[in-house]
Design a protein around this motif. Structure first.
Motif, PDB file in Angstrom:
ATOM      1  N   ARG A  33       0.959  -1.404  -0.031  1.00 45.86           N
ATOM      2  CA  ARG A  33      -0.057  -0.314   0.041  1.00 45.86           C
ATOM      3  C   ARG A  33       0.580   1.200   0.322  1.00 45.86           C
ATOM      4  O   ARG A  33       1.784   1.381   0.836  1.00 45.86           O
ATOM      5  CB  ARG A  33      -0.119  -0.220   1.610  1.00 45.86           C
ATOM      6  CG  ARG A  33      -1.622  -1.141   0.751  1.00 45.86           C
ATOM      7  CD  ARG A  33      -2.661  -1.970   2.459  1.00 45.86           C
ATOM      8  NE  ARG A  33      -1.865  -1.555   3.824  1.00 45.86           N
ATOM      9  CZ  ARG A  33      -2.334  -1.754   4.638  1.00 45.86           C
ATOM     10  NH1 ARG A  33      -3.156  -1.216   5.655  1.00 45.86           N
ATOM     11  NH2 ARG A  33      -1.091  -1.908   5.804  1.00 45.86           N
ATOM     12  N   SER A  34       0.768   2.514  -1.443  1.00 47.04           N
ATOM     13  CA  SER A  34       1.285   3.279  -0.854  1.00 47.04           C
ATOM     14  C   SER A  34       0.995   4.555  -0.215  1.00 47.04           C
ATOM     15  O   SER A  34       1.722   5.357  -0.072  1.00 47.04           O
ATOM     16  CB  SER A  34       1.507   3.790  -2.952  1.00 47.04           C
ATOM     17  OG  SER A  34       0.654   3.906  -2.836  1.00 47.04           O
ATOM     18  N   TYR A  35       0.000   4.431  -0.296  1.00 50.43           N
ATOM     19  CA  TYR A  35      -1.102   5.696   0.701  1.00 50.43           C
ATOM     20  C   TYR A  35      -0.531   5.240   2.248  1.00 50.43           C
ATOM     21  O   TYR A  35      -0.807   6.172   2.904  1.00 50.43           O
ATOM     22  CB  TYR A  35      -2.001   5.485   0.763  1.00 50.43           C
ATOM     23  CG  TYR A  35      -2.899   4.603   1.149  1.00 50.43           C
ATOM     24  CD1 TYR A  35      -3.533   4.203   2.589  1.00 50.43           C
ATOM     25  CD2 TYR A  35      -2.932   3.191   0.215  1.00 50.43           C
ATOM     26  CE1 TYR A  35      -3.885   2.984   2.339  1.00 50.43           C
ATOM     27  CE2 TYR A  35      -3.574   2.283   0.472  1.00 50.43           C
ATOM     28  CZ  TYR A  35      -4.686   2.209   1.559  1.00 50.43           C
ATOM     29  OH  TYR A  35      -5.026   0.487   2.074  1.00 50.43           O
ATOM     30  N   VAL A  36      -0.047   4.555   2.640  1.00 51.31           N
ATOM     31  CA  VAL A  36       0.213   4.145   4.252  1.00 51.31           C
ATOM     32  C   VAL A  36       2.477   5.030   4.621  1.00 51.31           C
ATOM     33  O   VAL A  36       2.637   5.486   3.794  1.00 51.31           O
ATOM     34  CB  VAL A  36       0.386   2.926   4.872  1.00 51.31           C
ATOM     35  CG1 VAL A  36      -0.880   2.083   4.761  1.00 51.31           C
ATOM     36  CG2 VAL A  36       1.656   1.762   4.208  1.00 51.31           C
ATOM     37  N   ARG A  37       2.690   4.782   6.358  1.00 56.20           N
ATOM     38  CA  ARG A  37       3.990   5.545   6.291  1.00 56.20           C
ATOM     39  C   ARG A  37       4.756   4.688   5.674  1.00 56.20           C
ATOM     40  O   ARG A  37       4.720   3.906   5.276  1.00 56.20           O
ATOM     41  CB  ARG A  37       3.375   5.403   7.710  1.00 56.20           C
ATOM     42  CG  ARG A  37       2.799   6.643   8.732  1.00 56.20           C
ATOM     43  CD  ARG A  37       3.470   5.713  10.317  1.00 56.20           C
ATOM     44  NE  ARG A  37       4.763   6.302  10.099  1.00 56.20           N
ATOM     45  CZ  ARG A  37       4.940   7.370  11.120  1.00 56.20           C
ATOM     46  NH1 ARG A  37       4.021   8.399  11.418  1.00 56.20           N
ATOM     47  NH2 ARG A  37       5.998   8.190  11.512  1.00 56.20           N
ATOM     48  N   LYS A  38       5.634   5.283   5.371  1.00 53.91           N
ATOM     49  CA  LYS A  38       6.976   4.906   4.538  1.00 53.91           C
ATOM     50  C   LYS A  38       7.245   3.635   5.243  1.00 53.91           C
ATOM     51  O   LYS A  38       7.622   2.813   4.355  1.00 53.91           O
ATOM     52  CB  LYS A  38       8.233   5.885   4.528  1.00 53.91           C
ATOM     53  CG  LYS A  38       8.746   6.415   5.376  1.00 53.91           C
ATOM     54  CD  LYS A  38       9.768   7.662   4.673  1.00 53.91           C
ATOM     55  CE  LYS A  38      10.551   8.016   6.065  1.00 53.91           C
ATOM     56  NZ  LYS A  38      11.649   7.308   6.434  1.00 53.91           N
ATOM     57  N   THR A  43       6.026  -4.224   4.705  1.00 53.39           N
ATOM     58  CA  THR A  43       6.483  -4.698   5.139  1.00 53.39           C
ATOM     59  C   THR A  43       5.618  -6.462   5.032  1.00 53.39           C
ATOM     60  O   THR A  43       4.597  -6.365   4.253  1.00 53.39           O
ATOM     61  CB  THR A  43       5.874  -4.350   6.424  1.00 53.39           C
ATOM     62  OG1 THR A  43       4.464  -3.763   6.003  1.00 53.39           O
ATOM     63  CG2 THR A  43       6.374  -3.058   7.116  1.00 53.39           C
ATOM     64  N   PRO A  44       5.900  -7.504   6.206  1.00 53.19           N
ATOM     65  CA  PRO A  44       5.499  -8.555   5.763  1.00 53.19           C
ATOM     66  C   PRO A  44       4.012  -8.981   5.885  1.00 53.19           C
ATOM     67  O   PRO A  44       3.559  -8.500   7.029  1.00 53.19           O
ATOM     68  CB  PRO A  44       6.236  -9.879   6.636  1.00 53.19           C
ATOM     69  CG  PRO A  44       7.833  -9.066   6.522  1.00 53.19           C
ATOM     70  CD  PRO A  44       7.077  -7.467   6.522  1.00 53.19           C
ATOM     71  N   ALA A  52       0.659  -4.909   9.128  1.00 58.63           N
ATOM     72  CA  ALA A  52       1.171  -4.621  10.222  1.00 58.63           C
ATOM     73  C   ALA A  52       1.177  -2.962  10.445  1.00 58.63           C
ATOM     74  O   ALA A  52       0.072  -2.254   9.262  1.00 58.63           O
ATOM     75  CB  ALA A  52       2.733  -4.186   9.325  1.00 58.63           C
ATOM     76  N   MET A  53       1.328  -2.231  11.842  1.00 61.17           N
ATOM     77  CA  MET A  53       0.912  -1.232  12.452  1.00 61.17           C
ATOM     78  C   MET A  53       2.657  -0.216  12.858  1.00 61.17           C
ATOM     79  O   MET A  53       3.180  -1.074  13.005  1.00 61.17           O
ATOM     80  CB  MET A  53       0.192  -1.151  13.428  1.00 61.17           C
ATOM     81  CG  MET A  53      -1.150  -1.756  13.154  1.00 61.17           C
ATOM     82  SD  MET A  53      -1.948  -2.395  14.432  1.00 61.17           S
ATOM     83  CE  MET A  53      -2.109  -3.496  14.438  1.00 61.17           C
ATOM     84  N   PHE A  54       2.716   0.320  12.192  1.00 59.23           N
ATOM     85  CA  PHE A  54       3.615   1.203  12.970  1.00 59.23           C
ATOM     86  C   PHE A  54       3.795   1.381  14.369  1.00 59.23           C
ATOM     87  O   PHE A  54       2.520   2.621  14.772  1.00 59.23           O
ATOM     88  CB  PHE A  54       3.908   2.879  12.007  1.00 59.23           C
ATOM     89  CG  PHE A  54       4.998   3.739  12.744  1.00 59.23           C
ATOM     90  CD1 PHE A  54       6.330   3.283  12.641  1.00 59.23           C
ATOM     91  CD2 PHE A  54       4.853   4.285  13.458  1.00 59.23           C
ATOM     92  CE1 PHE A  54       7.693   4.698  12.846  1.00 59.23           C
ATOM     93  CE2 PHE A  54       5.951   5.430  13.800  1.00 59.23           C
ATOM     94  CZ  PHE A  54       6.838   5.451  13.615  1.00 59.23           C
ATOM     95  N   GLN A  62      15.902   2.207  16.010  1.00 57.12           N
ATOM     96  CA  GLN A  62      14.982   0.625  15.318  1.00 57.12           C
ATOM     97  C   GLN A  62      13.487   0.781  15.288  1.00 57.12           C
ATOM     98  O   GLN A  62      12.762   1.427  16.203  1.00 57.12           O
ATOM     99  CB  GLN A  62      15.315  -0.262  15.213  1.00 57.12           C
ATOM    100  CG  GLN A  62      16.549  -0.995  15.484  1.00 57.12           C
ATOM    101  CD  GLN A  62      17.098  -2.421  16.594  1.00 57.12           C
ATOM    102  OE1 GLN A  62      16.665  -2.521  17.076  1.00 57.12           O
ATOM    103  NE2 GLN A  62      16.856  -3.212  14.965  1.00 57.12           N
ATOM    104  N   VAL A  63      12.671   0.988  14.018  1.00 60.98           N
ATOM    105  CA  VAL A  63      11.947   1.240  13.571  1.00 60.98           C
ATOM    106  C   VAL A  63      10.666   0.208  14.915  1.00 60.98           C
ATOM    107  O   VAL A  63      11.367  -1.305  14.164  1.00 60.98           O
ATOM    108  CB  VAL A  63      11.041   0.818  12.006  1.00 60.98           C
ATOM    109  CG1 VAL A  63       9.941   1.042  11.438  1.00 60.98           C
ATOM    110  CG2 VAL A  63      11.826   2.579  11.289  1.00 60.98           C
TER     111      VAL A  63
END
Length: 78
Positions: A33-38, A43-44, A52-54, A62-63
């Motif tokens: 998804r290109s519209y989510v946070r970089k 992400t898997p 996945a969630m930030f 580390q992220v």
């Protein structure tokens, strides 16, 4: 720097490297998804988990990529 993958259950949280995640869980694809946070692009997708969630950054920079079981999500959403 490699992200930390955080898997949240109702009674505990696991923090894993990508290699550990890959060996313990089934990766069913990658989020594109290109519209989510970089930080969470590409992400898997992990079988049996939402995300996945930030989830911020460790003190090391580390992220943290968070995944939750449906049950854990439900408990936090009441």
């Amino acid at each position: 720097m490699e992200p930390i993958y955080q898997l949240v259950y109702t009674n505990h949280i696991e923090e894993l490297t990508f290699e550990e995640l890959q060996s313990k869980y089934t990766i069913t694809g990658y989020s594109n998804r290109s519209y989510v946070r970089k930080e969470i692009q590409d992400t898997p997708v992990v079988k049996g988990f939402l995300g996945a969630m930030f989830n911020g950054f460790k003190d090391t920079g580390q992220v943290v990529i968070r995944y939750e079981t449906q049950e854990a999500y439900n408990l936090q959403s009441i």
